[in-house]
Design an enzyme around this catalytic site. Structure first.
Site, PDB file in Angstrom:
ATOM      1  N   GLU A 133     -14.263   1.954  16.395  1.00 54.95           N
ATOM      2  CA  GLU A 133     -14.958   2.350  15.168  1.00 54.95           C
ATOM      3  C   GLU A 133     -16.408   1.906  15.249  1.00 54.95           C
ATOM      4  O   GLU A 133     -16.650   0.715  15.408  1.00 54.95           O
ATOM      5  CB  GLU A 133     -14.286   1.716  13.944  1.00 54.95           C
ATOM      6  CG  GLU A 133     -12.899   2.270  13.666  1.00 54.95           C
ATOM      7  CD  GLU A 133     -12.180   1.588  12.516  1.00 54.95           C
ATOM      8  OE1 GLU A 133     -11.117   2.080  12.108  1.00 54.95           O
ATOM      9  OE2 GLU A 133     -12.675   0.548  12.031  1.00 54.95           O
TER      10      GLU A 133
ATOM     11  N   ILE B 107       0.835  -1.207   0.000  1.00 57.41           N
ATOM     12  CA  ILE B 107       0.000   0.000   0.000  1.00 57.41           C
ATOM     13  C   ILE B 107       0.866   1.252   0.000  1.00 57.41           C
ATOM     14  O   ILE B 107       0.649   2.176  -0.791  1.00 57.41           O
ATOM     15  CB  ILE B 107      -0.962  -0.007   1.201  1.00 57.41           C
ATOM     16  CG1 ILE B 107      -1.980  -1.143   1.065  1.00 57.41           C
ATOM     17  CG2 ILE B 107      -1.677   1.343   1.325  1.00 57.41           C
ATOM     18  CD1 ILE B 107      -2.833  -1.367   2.299  1.00 57.41           C
TER      19      ILE B 107
ATOM     20  N   ILE C 248      -4.156   5.528   7.202  1.00 58.61           N
ATOM     21  CA  ILE C 248      -4.958   4.539   6.455  1.00 58.61           C
ATOM     22  C   ILE C 248      -4.594   3.124   6.910  1.00 58.61           C
ATOM     23  O   ILE C 248      -4.839   2.159   6.201  1.00 58.61           O
ATOM     24  CB  ILE C 248      -4.748   4.674   4.929  1.00 58.61           C
ATOM     25  CG1 ILE C 248      -3.270   4.594   4.544  1.00 58.61           C
ATOM     26  CG2 ILE C 248      -5.364   5.976   4.420  1.00 58.61           C
ATOM     27  CD1 ILE C 248      -3.008   4.530   3.046  1.00 58.61           C
TER      28      ILE C 248
ATOM     29  N   HIS D  32     -13.574   3.928   7.638  1.00 56.00           N
ATOM     30  CA  HIS D  32     -12.748   2.756   7.307  1.00 56.00           C
ATOM     31  C   HIS D  32     -13.157   2.197   5.931  1.00 56.00           C
ATOM     32  O   HIS D  32     -13.584   1.050   5.807  1.00 56.00           O
ATOM     33  CB  HIS D  32     -12.891   1.681   8.389  1.00 56.00           C
ATOM     34  CG  HIS D  32     -11.728   0.724   8.422  1.00 56.00           C
ATOM     35  ND1 HIS D  32     -11.289   0.118   9.574  1.00 56.00           N
ATOM     36  CD2 HIS D  32     -10.915   0.256   7.435  1.00 56.00           C
ATOM     37  CE1 HIS D  32     -10.270  -0.673   9.307  1.00 56.00           C
ATOM     38  NE2 HIS D  32     -10.013  -0.599   8.016  1.00 56.00           N
TER      39      HIS D  32
ATOM     40  N   ARG E 254      -4.304   1.438  10.906  1.00 56.25           N
ATOM     41  CA  ARG E 254      -5.186   1.054  12.004  1.00 56.25           C
ATOM     42  C   ARG E 254      -5.218   2.188  13.016  1.00 56.25           C
ATOM     43  O   ARG E 254      -4.228   2.878  13.231  1.00 56.25           O
ATOM     44  CB  ARG E 254      -4.703  -0.233  12.689  1.00 56.25           C
ATOM     45  CG  ARG E 254      -4.941  -1.505  11.890  1.00 56.25           C
ATOM     46  CD  ARG E 254      -6.426  -1.848  11.824  1.00 56.25           C
ATOM     47  NE  ARG E 254      -6.683  -3.136  11.184  1.00 56.25           N
ATOM     48  CZ  ARG E 254      -6.933  -3.306   9.896  1.00 56.25           C
ATOM     49  NH1 ARG E 254      -6.934  -2.242   9.088  1.00 56.25           N
ATOM     50  NH2 ARG E 254      -7.176  -4.502   9.404  1.00 56.25           N
TER      51      ARG E 254
END
Length: 271
Positions: free
Chosen positions: A218, A107, A187, A237, A189
């Site tokens: 969350e 990523i 992006i 998320h 946790r």
């Protein structure tokens, strides 16, 4: 498993003596006790690669939205109280700025590829330095010490896995090392950031702003101070939340389950 449910604990494992494989959506495995699962002879698979493109896209979207104050601008543009647009309502430049990427895995590297098109200077901190040709392809410079990256970056983007080593990796000390004009983008946790320290830093203008696709918990409690700050963007998320990617995630999970039940090698097995 979808959105970390059902919870895989010893009670569940004891109730499922014929369980062969657990297929978990997404790349993160911090919600799984791998040693416990292994002790029951259960294999684990995830979907690590399909999520990377969409998550990198969202990282860039959050960077642009926070720097150019897109959410605030929208609220101003549609507000019934707006009579004119102030001339001194300004954002900050992305093109040519310095981006520090913490975690240069799949990523993080895809974020760097996108940032190169914005002519950004790219720094990265990782457990291991990437190959020279990979660095050259995106124009990235390795920072062995995270402190060096934090001090130099206009944007700090977090793309690390959650491990005991990365839990609250960004706390009060790290935030104070950042430029007062810097923006933090997460992006990875929520627990990678000390949220209490982040609230304090944002309130006291230790850093300019934050853009978060992840928090803990969350969603946040509705009275959480992060929800009241103007210099914060929070998304629910949604790093991998596109129709195509979610469809492929389901296909990959089903493929892993079928292989596990058939006694075949499990694609994308977490070892």
């Amino acid at each position: 498993m979808w959105y970390h449910k059902p919870a895989i604990n010893e009670e569940l494992l004891q109730s499922l003596p014929n369980l062969k494989v657990v297929a978990s959506s997404g790349v993160g495995i911090d919600h799984l006790d791998l040693k416990l699962l292994s002790s029951y002879g259960v294999k684990v698979a995830n979907t690590p690669f399909i999520v990377s493109t969409d998550t990198a896209d969202l990282g860039m979207a959050l960077m642009l939205a926070s720097s150019r104050r897109v959410v605030e601008g929208h609220e101003m543009a549609v507000s019934p109280d707006t009579e004119y647009f102030p001339a001194d309502w300004l954002g900050v430049e992305v093109s040519g700025a310095t981006l520090g990427i913490v975690g240069m895995g799949t990523i993080g590297y895809k974020v760097a590829e996108r940032a190169k098109a914005f002519e950004m200077k790219i720094l990265y901190h990782n457990r291991n330095q990437r190959k020279k040709e990979e660095e050259s392809a995106v124009g990235a410079a390795y920072c062995k010490k995270i402190d060096d990256l934090l001090q130099q970056s206009d944007f700090v983007l977090l793309a690390v896995s959650l491990t005991p080593q990365t839990r609250k990796l960004i706390g009060k000390r790290e935030l104070e090392l950042m430029k007062p004009t810097a923006i933090l983008i997460n992006i990875s946790r929520g627990l990678v950031v000390d949220q209490d320290a982040l609230v304090e830093a944002l309130e006291n203008k230790v850093i300019r702003a934050a853009a978060l696709d992840v928090t803990y918990p969350e969603p946040l409690p509705r009275d959480h101070p992060l929800l009241k700050l103007k210099n914060v963007i929070i998304t629910p998320h949604i790093g991998s939340a596109t129709k195509k990617t979610r469809w492929v995630m389901m296909e990959e999970m089903a493929e892993s389950i079928e292989a596990g039940l058939a006694g075949l090698p499990v694609p994308r097995e977490v070892l």
